[in-house]
Design an enzyme around this catalytic site. Structure first.
Site, PDB file in Angstrom:
ATOM      1  N   GLY A  85     -24.598 113.495  60.899  1.00  0.00           N
ATOM      2  CA  GLY A  85     -25.860 113.767  60.226  1.00  0.00           C
ATOM      3  C   GLY A  85     -26.934 112.856  60.780  1.00  0.00           C
ATOM      4  N   GLN A  90     -34.962 108.558  61.130  1.00  0.00           N
ATOM      5  CA  GLN A  90     -34.171 107.643  61.953  1.00  0.00           C
ATOM      6  C   GLN A  90     -34.617 107.613  63.415  1.00  0.00           C
ATOM      7  OE1 GLN A  90     -30.374 109.409  60.196  1.00  0.00           O
ATOM      8  NE2 GLN A  90     -29.695 107.356  60.757  1.00  0.00           N
ATOM      9  N   CYS A 130     -23.661 104.737  58.895  1.00  0.00           N
ATOM     10  CA  CYS A 130     -24.979 105.282  59.242  1.00  0.00           C
ATOM     11  C   CYS A 130     -25.295 104.924  60.678  1.00  0.00           C
ATOM     12  CB  CYS A 130     -26.022 104.688  58.304  1.00  0.00           C
ATOM     13  SG  CYS A 130     -27.712 105.211  58.649  1.00  0.00           S
ATOM     14  N   LEU A 131     -25.839 105.868  61.410  1.00  0.00           N
ATOM     15  CA  LEU A 131     -26.183 105.609  62.814  1.00  0.00           C
ATOM     16  C   LEU A 131     -27.259 104.524  62.933  1.00  0.00           C
ATOM     17  CD1 LEU A 131     -26.174 109.266  64.191  1.00  0.00           C
ATOM     18  CD2 LEU A 131     -24.432 107.503  64.524  1.00  0.00           C
ATOM     19  N   HIS A 172     -27.097 111.481  51.658  1.00  0.00           N
ATOM     20  CA  HIS A 172     -27.345 110.335  52.544  1.00  0.00           C
ATOM     21  C   HIS A 172     -28.572 110.599  53.431  1.00  0.00           C
ATOM     22  CE1 HIS A 172     -25.793 107.105  55.430  1.00  0.00           C
ATOM     23  NE2 HIS A 172     -26.708 107.737  56.147  1.00  0.00           N
ATOM     24  N   GLU A 173     -28.613 111.799  54.037  1.00  0.00           N
ATOM     25  CA  GLU A 173     -29.718 112.112  54.955  1.00  0.00           C
ATOM     26  C   GLU A 173     -31.036 112.286  54.206  1.00  0.00           C
ATOM     27  OE1 GLU A 173     -29.090 111.501  57.875  1.00  0.00           O
ATOM     28  OE2 GLU A 173     -26.914 111.641  57.780  1.00  0.00           O
ATOM     29  N   HIS A 176     -32.766 109.089  53.592  1.00  0.00           N
ATOM     30  CA  HIS A 176     -33.545 108.587  54.735  1.00  0.00           C
ATOM     31  C   HIS A 176     -34.991 109.073  54.659  1.00  0.00           C
ATOM     32  CE1 HIS A 176     -30.709 106.437  57.212  1.00  0.00           C
ATOM     33  NE2 HIS A 176     -29.841 107.437  57.234  1.00  0.00           N
TER      34      HIS A 176
HETATM   35 ZN   LIG Z   1     -27.900 107.287  57.843  1.00  0.00          ZN
END
Ligand SMILES: [Zn+2]
Length: 204
Positions: A85, A90, A130-131, A172-173, A176
């Site tokens: 995701g 991000q 998380c990236l 989660h996304e 962001h």
């Molecule tokens: Zn994330």
């Protein structure tokens, strides 16, 4: 959200136990993965504690060619990371756009433009990564069942009911897009420890 360990996908997922165990990715295969993609279209992922990750995204007015191109780049960046995701926030684009693919073969991309979430009930606790917070995984409690309304990549409205990993990933996304990270659900002590370790790693 999340990272695989290169070709060895080590995440185990148990809906019954409402637990997701994902192994940390050291990203040592990242460069090899990137060779498979057009480097020009890979976007740079901001890392915590970058203050730009705190920006609240704005709605997309309509799906133009540039929005479509950006969605393709966002997907490509997510797959190359590798992740399941990624939110526009991000990559420092503050529009309400997220992409997700929780399929085993990584061939079922989902695009959500201007997503809104309605909680349907239940709670689940799972391990998240998380990236933008690479290498750290912590337990987070979220709603178990949700309904999400959004536009698809062509701008067509749709509604999707989700539970388990997909529901976690969508929440989660969408966080962001509000400038919120999964580390915000942790104690201040844990959050500070993660921030210090990331900053230390960046200096070395
Ligand atoms: Zn994330």
């Amino acid at each position: 959200m999340y990272q695989d360990k290169g070709s060895l996908k080590l995440y185990k997922f148990s809906i019954a136990q409402k637990s997701i165990i994902l192994r940390a990715c050291e990203l040592n295969l990242k460069l090899d993965n990137k060779n498979e993609f057009d480097l020009m279209s890979l976007l740079t992922i901001l890392e915590y504690p970058d203050s730009r990750l705190r920006t609240v995204a704005r709605n997309v007015d309509r799906v133009t060619t540039s929005v479509s191109n950006f969605v393709e780049d966002l997907l490509e960046t997510m797959y190359a990371a590798p992740g399941i995701g990624l939110a526009a926030t991000q990559v420092n684009v503050h529009k309400r756009i997220i992409v997700i693919d929780v399929s085993a073969e990584h061939n079922e991309p989902l695009v959500f433009i201007n997503p809104t979430i309605e909680v349907l009930g239940g709670m689940q606790t799972s391990e998240e990564g998380c990236l933008s917070v690479p290498g750290f995984f912590e337990q987070v409690e979220r709603s178990e069942k949700i309904s999400v309304k959004a536009w698809d990549k062509t701008g067509t409205p749709f509604e999707l009911k989700a539970e388990g990993l997909l529901a976690v990933c969508i929440q989660h996304e969408c966080d962001h897009l509000e400038g919120k990270l999964f580390v915000d659900y942790l104690s201040g002590l844990k959050r500070n420890r993660i921030r210090h370790r990331i900053q230390k790693r960046r200096r070395t």
